[in-house]
Design a protein around this motif. Structure first.
Motif, short mmCIF file in Angstrom:
data_model
loop_
_atom_site.label_atom_id
_atom_site.label_comp_id
_atom_site.label_asym_id
_atom_site.label_seq_id
_atom_site.Cartn_x
_atom_site.Cartn_y
_atom_site.Cartn_z
N GLN A 260 26.40 -12.43 6.74
CA GLN A 260 26.20 -13.61 5.90
C GLN A 260 26.27 -14.92 6.66
OE1 GLN A 260 25.28 -13.24 2.76
NE2 GLN A 260 25.47 -11.01 2.93
N HIS A 261 26.40 -14.86 7.98
CA HIS A 261 26.53 -16.10 8.73
C HIS A 261 25.20 -16.86 8.72
CE1 HIS A 261 27.58 -19.02 11.77
NE2 HIS A 261 28.80 -18.54 11.82
N PRO A 262 25.22 -18.14 8.33
CA PRO A 262 23.96 -18.88 8.20
C PRO A 262 23.25 -19.15 9.52
CG PRO A 262 25.85 -20.34 7.91
CD PRO A 262 26.39 -18.95 7.95
N LYS A 263 23.95 -19.00 10.64
CA LYS A 263 23.33 -19.30 11.93
C LYS A 263 23.02 -18.04 12.74
CE LYS A 263 25.58 -23.83 12.32
NZ LYS A 263 26.48 -24.68 13.15
N ILE A 264 23.17 -16.87 12.14
CA ILE A 264 22.94 -15.62 12.85
C ILE A 264 21.85 -14.83 12.16
CG2 ILE A 264 23.92 -13.40 13.55
CD1 ILE A 264 26.62 -14.77 13.83
N THR A 265 20.87 -14.39 12.95
CA THR A 265 19.84 -13.48 12.47
C THR A 265 20.16 -12.07 12.97
OG1 THR A 265 18.12 -15.19 12.46
CG2 THR A 265 17.38 -12.89 12.56
N VAL A 266 20.19 -11.11 12.05
CA VAL A 266 20.54 -9.73 12.36
C VAL A 266 19.31 -8.83 12.19
CG1 VAL A 266 21.85 -7.72 11.54
CG2 VAL A 266 22.97 -9.94 11.76
N THR A 267 19.04 -7.97 13.18
CA THR A 267 18.03 -6.93 13.05
C THR A 267 18.66 -5.60 13.46
OG1 THR A 267 17.18 -7.41 15.27
CG2 THR A 267 16.04 -8.45 13.42
N PRO A 268 18.14 -4.45 12.96
CA PRO A 268 18.82 -3.17 13.09
C PRO A 268 18.46 -2.39 14.35
CG PRO A 268 16.99 -2.92 11.60
CD PRO A 268 17.00 -4.36 12.00
N HIS A 269 18.77 -2.94 15.53
CA HIS A 269 18.51 -2.27 16.81
C HIS A 269 17.06 -1.81 16.88
CE1 HIS A 269 20.67 0.00 20.29
NE2 HIS A 269 19.43 -0.35 20.62
N THR A 270 16.18 -2.77 16.71
CA THR A 270 14.76 -2.44 16.63
C THR A 270 13.90 -3.23 17.61
OG1 THR A 270 12.98 -2.05 15.02
CG2 THR A 270 14.18 -4.15 14.86
N SER A 271 14.53 -3.95 18.55
CA SER A 271 13.78 -4.82 19.46
C SER A 271 12.81 -4.04 20.34
CB SER A 271 14.73 -5.63 20.34
OG SER A 271 15.64 -4.78 21.01
N ALA A 272 13.17 -2.82 20.74
CA ALA A 272 12.27 -1.99 21.55
C ALA A 272 12.56 -0.53 21.24
CB ALA A 272 12.45 -2.27 23.04
N ARG A 273 11.70 0.07 20.44
CA ARG A 273 11.89 1.45 20.01
C ARG A 273 11.20 2.41 20.98
NH1 ARG A 273 12.89 1.54 14.45
NH2 ARG A 273 13.25 3.78 14.72
N THR A 274 11.74 3.62 21.07
CA THR A 274 11.12 4.66 21.90
C THR A 274 9.77 5.04 21.29
OG1 THR A 274 13.24 5.55 22.60
CG2 THR A 274 11.36 7.01 22.76
N LEU A 275 8.72 4.98 22.09
CA LEU A 275 7.39 5.41 21.67
C LEU A 275 7.17 6.83 22.21
CD1 LEU A 275 5.32 2.15 22.29
CD2 LEU A 275 6.47 2.92 20.20
N ARG A 276 7.06 7.77 21.29
CA ARG A 276 7.12 9.18 21.67
C ARG A 276 6.03 9.59 22.68
NH1 ARG A 276 7.15 11.42 16.86
NH2 ARG A 276 4.91 11.75 16.80
N ASP A 277 4.79 9.25 22.41
CA ASP A 277 3.70 9.72 23.28
C ASP A 277 3.85 9.18 24.69
OD1 ASP A 277 2.73 11.08 21.12
OD2 ASP A 277 1.07 9.69 20.72
N GLU A 278 4.17 7.87 24.79
CA GLU A 278 4.33 7.27 26.11
C GLU A 278 5.54 7.88 26.85
OE1 GLU A 278 3.62 5.76 23.36
OE2 GLU A 278 2.18 4.13 23.66
N THR A 279 6.61 8.13 26.09
CA THR A 279 7.81 8.70 26.70
C THR A 279 7.57 10.12 27.19
OG1 THR A 279 9.22 7.32 25.31
CG2 THR A 279 10.24 9.27 26.28
N ILE A 280 6.89 10.93 26.38
CA ILE A 280 6.58 12.30 26.79
C ILE A 280 5.74 12.30 28.06
CG2 ILE A 280 5.20 14.33 26.17
CD1 ILE A 280 6.20 13.92 23.27
N ALA A 281 4.73 11.43 28.11
CA ALA A 281 3.87 11.39 29.29
C ALA A 281 4.67 11.03 30.54
CB ALA A 281 2.74 10.39 29.07
N GLN A 282 5.59 10.06 30.40
CA GLN A 282 6.39 9.66 31.55
C GLN A 282 7.34 10.77 32.00
OE1 GLN A 282 9.86 6.45 32.43
NE2 GLN A 282 8.05 5.63 31.45
#
Length: 306
Positions: A260-282
């Motif tokens: 509820q802090h007016p100066k804080i933006t919260v997101t649910p650990h989503t800034s960089a998600r694992t992309l399955r196809d790219e990860t499998i290839a690597q």
């Protein structure tokens, strides 16, 4: 060649199908207690029992960018820990951080308030030269983020453990350069790996060294940030706000003051998600290289923690 898949809270079928297509002839299965010894493992948050039952693994491939949780476990003595180099995460991270920086710089939160109040209100343009952005951690993700910010003509500072040189980025390094880096920055983007040395690094002392009106963006690990210190600096006015994607406890508990802090933006650990196809290839490419006796990128030094 036998590969075992042990990833908590992850649907195994698409991963097994993708790995089988990339590594024809390999014996690939989901780990179960008592399963035979494998050569390689693809993991995310594996239980200690899995590691104890697989003492002869050659390598563990982590499907997320951070390996801090894995390194807290008792690992097979001969197994290399291999992290992802990118696998589609770097561009996501650059998108997220640039969005957060620009949203703060252009004061879009204030425009949202005006819109909801039915007000047609301009705000005085701010100067990019007054908003130097500092990026801690200049690995694959940090480098991509720093270069993306430079494209928007923000002054960009970078800090890393060892010296680095990036075009368009003023680089600092080592303990001796950290305070100067902070003092030169108004916006701080944290992309450090979590190690014993970096835990709680975003605290009253370090964040106070940012320029007045500073802004914090944490996209690394929640344990980097001392929550109460951030709230105190926001209350004092030294910091203007924060965008937080990672937290000490995830999901972020109900009732936590960040919600509820007016100066804080919260997101649910989503800034960089694992992309399955790219990860499998690597991962498949690295397993094939190891089978040929070749060196691969991304092998973690347990002493450093990354």
């Amino acid at each position: 060649m036998k590969i075992t898949f042990c990833c908590t809270d992850t649907k195994s079928e698409p991963w097994l199908k993708g790995l089988a297509a990339a590594l024809p002839g390999a014996d690939i299965s989901v780990w179960q207690a008592g399963a035979p010894q494998a050569d390689y493992a693809v993991v995310w948050a594996p239980p200690q029992q899995f590691l104890d039952e697989q003492p002869d693994l050659k390598a563990l491939f982590n499907i997320g960018a951070g390996v801090d949780a894995l390194l807290k476990l008792r690992l097979p003595p001969t197994a290399a820990v291999v992290r992802l180099d990118d696998a589609g995460m770097a561009v996501q991270m650059a998108e997220y951080v640039c969005h957060a920086v620009i949203r703060h710089f252009r004061e879009f939160d204030a425009y949202d308030e005006s819109m909801h109040a039915g007000q047609w209100a301009y705000r005085k343009p701010r100067l990019r030269t007054d908003f130097a952005v500092g990026v801690t951690g200049l690995g694959v993700l940090g480098t991509r983020v720093a270069r993306a910010l430079a494209q928007f003509e923000f002054p960009v500072n970078g800090w890393s453990r060892s010296p680095k040189a990036l075009g368009g980025v003023r680089c600092y390094s080592g303990a001796e350069g950290f305070n100067d880096f902070l003092a030169a920055s108004r916006v701080l983007v944290n992309l450090l790996p979590l190690t014993p040395e970096t835990q709680d690094i975003l605290n009253q002392g370090t964040l106070s060294r940012l320029q007045s009106g500073g802004y914090v963006i944490n996209v690394a690990r929640g344990a980097h940030l001392v929550d109460d210190d951030l709230i105190a600096l926001l209350a004092s006015g030294h910091l203007a706000g924060a965008t937080l994607d990672v937290f000490r406890t995830e999901p972020l508990p109900a009732g936590h003051p960040f919600w509820q802090h007016p100066k804080i933006t919260v997101t649910p650990h989503t800034s960089a998600r694992t992309l399955r196809d790219e990860t499998i290839a690597q991962i498949a490419g690295k397993i094939a290289a190891l089978q040929r006796g070749e060196a691969v990128a991304g092998i973690v030094n347990p002493d450093r923690g990354y």
